[in-house]
Design an enzyme around this catalytic site. Structure first.
Site, PDB file in Angstrom:
ATOM      1  N   ARG A  60      15.680 -29.449 -61.309  1.00  0.00           N
ATOM      2  CA  ARG A  60      15.110 -28.955 -62.547  1.00  0.00           C
ATOM      3  C   ARG A  60      14.579 -30.112 -63.411  1.00  0.00           C
ATOM      4  O   ARG A  60      14.997 -31.249 -63.269  1.00  0.00           O
ATOM      5  CB  ARG A  60      16.174 -28.185 -63.347  1.00  0.00           C
ATOM      6  CG  ARG A  60      16.601 -26.871 -62.713  1.00  0.00           C
ATOM      7  CD  ARG A  60      17.677 -26.195 -63.551  1.00  0.00           C
ATOM      8  NE  ARG A  60      18.937 -26.949 -63.538  1.00  0.00           N
ATOM      9  CZ  ARG A  60      19.363 -27.728 -64.523  1.00  0.00           C
ATOM     10  NH1 ARG A  60      18.619 -27.889 -65.618  1.00  0.00           N
ATOM     11  NH2 ARG A  60      20.516 -28.357 -64.438  1.00  0.00           N
ATOM     12  N   LYS A 200      16.478 -20.010 -63.326  1.00  0.00           N
ATOM     13  CA  LYS A 200      17.098 -20.505 -64.544  1.00  0.00           C
ATOM     14  C   LYS A 200      16.330 -20.057 -65.790  1.00  0.00           C
ATOM     15  O   LYS A 200      16.910 -19.943 -66.877  1.00  0.00           O
ATOM     16  CB  LYS A 200      17.209 -22.025 -64.505  1.00  0.00           C
ATOM     17  CG  LYS A 200      18.241 -22.528 -63.507  1.00  0.00           C
ATOM     18  CD  LYS A 200      19.634 -21.930 -63.738  1.00  0.00           C
ATOM     19  CE  LYS A 200      20.668 -22.541 -62.806  1.00  0.00           C
ATOM     20  NZ  LYS A 200      21.999 -21.866 -62.940  1.00  0.00           N
ATOM     21  N   HIS A 219      27.525 -19.049 -67.259  1.00  0.00           N
ATOM     22  CA  HIS A 219      27.114 -19.847 -66.105  1.00  0.00           C
ATOM     23  C   HIS A 219      28.351 -20.005 -65.228  1.00  0.00           C
ATOM     24  O   HIS A 219      29.081 -20.979 -65.318  1.00  0.00           O
ATOM     25  CB  HIS A 219      26.585 -21.199 -66.565  1.00  0.00           C
ATOM     26  CG  HIS A 219      25.987 -22.019 -65.462  1.00  0.00           C
ATOM     27  ND1 HIS A 219      26.030 -23.393 -65.449  1.00  0.00           N
ATOM     28  CD2 HIS A 219      25.340 -21.653 -64.327  1.00  0.00           C
ATOM     29  CE1 HIS A 219      25.420 -23.835 -64.362  1.00  0.00           C
ATOM     30  NE2 HIS A 219      25.002 -22.809 -63.672  1.00  0.00           N
ATOM     31  N   SER A 239      26.180 -27.166 -61.737  1.00  0.00           N
ATOM     32  CA  SER A 239      25.852 -27.306 -60.321  1.00  0.00           C
ATOM     33  C   SER A 239      26.610 -28.482 -59.729  1.00  0.00           C
ATOM     34  O   SER A 239      26.673 -29.564 -60.321  1.00  0.00           O
ATOM     35  CB  SER A 239      24.349 -27.520 -60.143  1.00  0.00           C
ATOM     36  OG  SER A 239      23.629 -26.410 -60.619  1.00  0.00           O
ATOM     37  N   LYS A 243      31.274 -23.980 -57.884  1.00  0.00           N
ATOM     38  CA  LYS A 243      31.249 -22.552 -58.199  1.00  0.00           C
ATOM     39  C   LYS A 243      31.028 -21.698 -56.956  1.00  0.00           C
ATOM     40  O   LYS A 243      31.760 -20.746 -56.705  1.00  0.00           O
ATOM     41  CB  LYS A 243      30.139 -22.244 -59.215  1.00  0.00           C
ATOM     42  CG  LYS A 243      30.330 -22.826 -60.591  1.00  0.00           C
ATOM     43  CD  LYS A 243      29.389 -22.201 -61.610  1.00  0.00           C
ATOM     44  CE  LYS A 243      27.949 -22.130 -61.169  1.00  0.00           C
ATOM     45  NZ  LYS A 243      27.364 -23.451 -60.888  1.00  0.00           N
ATOM     46  N   THR A 244      29.993 -22.047 -56.198  1.00  0.00           N
ATOM     47  CA  THR A 244      29.664 -21.245 -55.014  1.00  0.00           C
ATOM     48  C   THR A 244      30.755 -21.347 -53.963  1.00  0.00           C
ATOM     49  O   THR A 244      31.212 -20.345 -53.407  1.00  0.00           O
ATOM     50  CB  THR A 244      28.315 -21.699 -54.432  1.00  0.00           C
ATOM     51  OG1 THR A 244      27.295 -21.529 -55.411  1.00  0.00           O
ATOM     52  CG2 THR A 244      27.956 -20.890 -53.189  1.00  0.00           C
ATOM     53  N   ASP A 258      26.721 -17.563 -59.540  1.00  0.00           N
ATOM     54  CA  ASP A 258      26.140 -18.471 -60.533  1.00  0.00           C
ATOM     55  C   ASP A 258      25.999 -17.918 -61.942  1.00  0.00           C
ATOM     56  O   ASP A 258      26.205 -18.643 -62.901  1.00  0.00           O
ATOM     57  CB  ASP A 258      24.770 -18.947 -60.046  1.00  0.00           C
ATOM     58  CG  ASP A 258      24.262 -20.175 -60.790  1.00  0.00           C
ATOM     59  OD1 ASP A 258      25.064 -21.079 -61.070  1.00  0.00           O
ATOM     60  OD2 ASP A 258      23.062 -20.229 -61.092  1.00  0.00           O
ATOM     61  N   ARG A 324      19.277 -27.293 -50.787  1.00  0.00           N
ATOM     62  CA  ARG A 324      19.869 -25.980 -51.075  1.00  0.00           C
ATOM     63  C   ARG A 324      19.380 -24.904 -50.113  1.00  0.00           C
ATOM     64  O   ARG A 324      18.355 -25.075 -49.439  1.00  0.00           O
ATOM     65  CB  ARG A 324      19.524 -25.538 -52.507  1.00  0.00           C
ATOM     66  CG  ARG A 324      20.221 -26.340 -53.596  1.00  0.00           C
ATOM     67  CD  ARG A 324      19.836 -25.833 -54.953  1.00  0.00           C
ATOM     68  NE  ARG A 324      20.516 -26.562 -56.017  1.00  0.00           N
ATOM     69  CZ  ARG A 324      21.643 -26.161 -56.601  1.00  0.00           C
ATOM     70  NH1 ARG A 324      22.208 -25.031 -56.219  1.00  0.00           N
ATOM     71  NH2 ARG A 324      22.187 -26.872 -57.566  1.00  0.00           N
TER      72      ARG A 324
END
Length: 532
Positions: A60, A200, A219, A239, A243-244, A258, A324
């Site tokens: 990003r 996002k 988030h 990130s 989390k994932t 997410d 990713r």
């Protein structure tokens, strides 16, 4: 013009977008992949995955994100965190982007943000790249085909990677631009091929809209006990904090990885897919995520692969450490069919501590939870943003400052109120370094993290002995079955305890300095919880 299904009264011409070449509406995955291959946008990988490179933008570009400063949002936006764009600059940007689009081929997806129909929004995604349209279709929620006949968009996003903004004319920072106009219900993205800007942007949109309805946008990833949505857990984190990975627990049902909302009815996923980091992805530790990289329609971004065999190299980060894969939620076998859960019973705040100071898990009081939520301490992981090549300690309020248009206290107070109403237990989990700081210590063992989380979620962790942390005042377990006792006391993992003390004092001061900005806006109990 290619039409899948589309409301005939809501084609692009009805939005003032005229003079285009071929427009494809709501193509399904096979057609999108065929179009992307024909246009040379990527390669068909093993199992039908689509392999792409996003060029120089492999993460990003948060500094290029702008909100249009209009009277209706003037007093609602956290301007210290969100770059303003003038209405005149946006109007010029919009006009120039439409001129750029003349005679071009574009791909439209009519999609939904939010699994709870009561709070969902309809979004129209217009893409210059076919694979972006595939990504958007994967990551957002896909309406039933029949529903598209009456679909009307609440907001529209236009993404033209080939367009270059003019900072002087368009009132932006560079040739890359992400511009959000809440009055005109329009988002414009240009100058970057990184597809994460699409999802996002929708997350930022929901972060603005939902608090007005008393809904906490988060988030976070989320899961619930198998067959028991009442036993829901959410995992806050930036990130790269896990989390994932940590929410994809085979013993629990995955709600999403997410972005979620917490309403008066419970937890709901914003998305219809997952966007997982693949660097060093382990087929033994994360078999289901690994398997998605060779499934039909998965978008694999910025991974090195063998040009003949198409075998992916999960260790080669020469393109980016932010490699990713984007895949639909149903590619995970234990994913929820509804993407809905109950009110969170456990709230986990994930941090990647590059200082090597924080314990692997700590129990927080509600006031401490708000303190750490507003602090949002973690380390930016290599590749997530442009220019980040190794972990950098940072404070990202609400564990997602780049996506927060409102002031942090808005989200913090919502969280505090919901914790108080529903009695959630809060935990701080460090997935970063132990035995020393980055460069000296080692990453926290994932088996230990999983064991501690399992104990937290099944309630057994609440029964063990705890000690009060000398630096932050939260409760830390002394001994947990299946976890090396020394790991629970970070000071003991360092070769030089005095060096640990110095590092801890440094981190405590960083917390205090950062939190000073929130002191005028918070309650006394949160101030008291700041440092133990």
């Amino acid at each position: 013009m290619t039409i899948g299904r589309v409301n005939p009264d809501f084609r692009l011409e009805h939005q003032g977008i005229t003079g285009l070449g071929t427009v494809h509406y709501n193509l399904l995955e096979p057609a999108l992949i065929e179009a992307a291959l024909k246009r040379g946008e990527g390669r068909l990988g093993l199992g039908g995955a689509f392999l792409v490179s996003t060029g120089k933008f492999t993460g990003r570009s948060p500094r290029d994100k702008h909100i249009v400063r209009t009277p209706s949002v003037e007093n609602a936006i956290w301007w210290e965190n969100n770059a303003a764009m003038s209405p005149a600059g946006f109007d010029a940007l919009h006009a120039d982007m439409l001129a750029y689009m003349k005679d071009g081929e574009y791909f439209v997806q009519d999609l939904v943000g939010g699994a709870d129909p009561k709070h969902a929004i309809n979004v129209r995604m217009i893409s210059e790249l076919a694979w972006h349209s595939l990504f958007n279709r994967t990551m957002l929620r896909r309406p039933e085909r029949a529903a598209l006949d009456s679909f009307t968009a609440d907001f529209t996003l236009i993404n033209c990677p080939g367009f270059r903004a003019d900072p002087e004319r368009h009132d932006c920072r560079s040739e890359t631009v992400i511009a959000m106009n809440f009055d005109r219900k329009l988002i414009l993205v240009g100058g970057t091929e990184y597809a994460g800007e699409n999802k996002k942007s929708i997350f930022t949109l929901l972060n603005y809209l939902l608090p007005e309805k008393g809904i906490m946008p988060m988030h976070c990833s989320a899961n619930h006990a198998e067959g028991n949505p009442v036993d829901t857990a959410v995992f806050f984190g930036l990130s790269g904090t896990g989390k994932t990975t940590l929410s994809a627990d085979p013993a629990r049902t995955l709600i999403g990885d997410d972005e979620h909302g917490w309403s008066d009815r419970g937890t709901f996923n914003f998305e219809g897919g997952c966007y997982a980091k693949t660097i060093n992805l382990d087929p033994d530790a994360e078999p289901e995520i690994y398997a998605t990289t060779s499934k039909f329609g998965t978008v694999v971004e910025n991974m090195v692969y063998d040009p003949e065999t198409l075998e992916l190299d999960f260790a080669d980060d020469s393109l980016t450490a932010n490699m990713r894969c984007a895949y639909p939620l149903h590619y995970i076998s234990n994913a929820s069919e509804t993407a809905l859960g109950g009110h969170p019973k456990n709230i986990i705040m994930l941090t990647c501590d590059a200082f090597g100071v924080l314990p692997p898990i700590a129990r927080l009081t509600p006031a401490q939870a708000m303190y750490h939520f507003l602090s949002g301490f973690t380390s930016k992981v290599a590749g997530t943003e442009r220019g980040v090549t190794e972990p950098e300690p940072t404070f990202s309020t609400c564990f997602g400052a780049p996506f927060m248009p409102r002031r942090p206290e808005v989200y913090g107070n919502l969280l505090k109120e919901k914790i108080a109403r529903h009695g959630a237990t809060c935990w701080l989990v460090n997935t970063g370094w132990t035995g020393g700081a980055y460069g000296t210590g080692s990453r926290m063992p994932i088996k230990a993290t999983r064991a501690l989380l399992t104990a937290a979620l099944d309630g057994s962790l609440g029964e063990v002995e705890f000690r009060k942390d000398a630096n932050f005042g939260f409760d830390v377990p002394v001994s947990v079955p299946g976890v090396a006792e020394v790991l629970l006391d970070p000071r003991r993992t360092w070769d030089d305890p005095e060096a640990y003390d110095a590092q801890a004092a440094k981190l405590v001061q960083m917390f205090a300095d950062n939190f000073a900005q929130y002191v005028p806006f918070i309650d006394e109990d949160v101030k008291a919880a700041a440092i133990g």
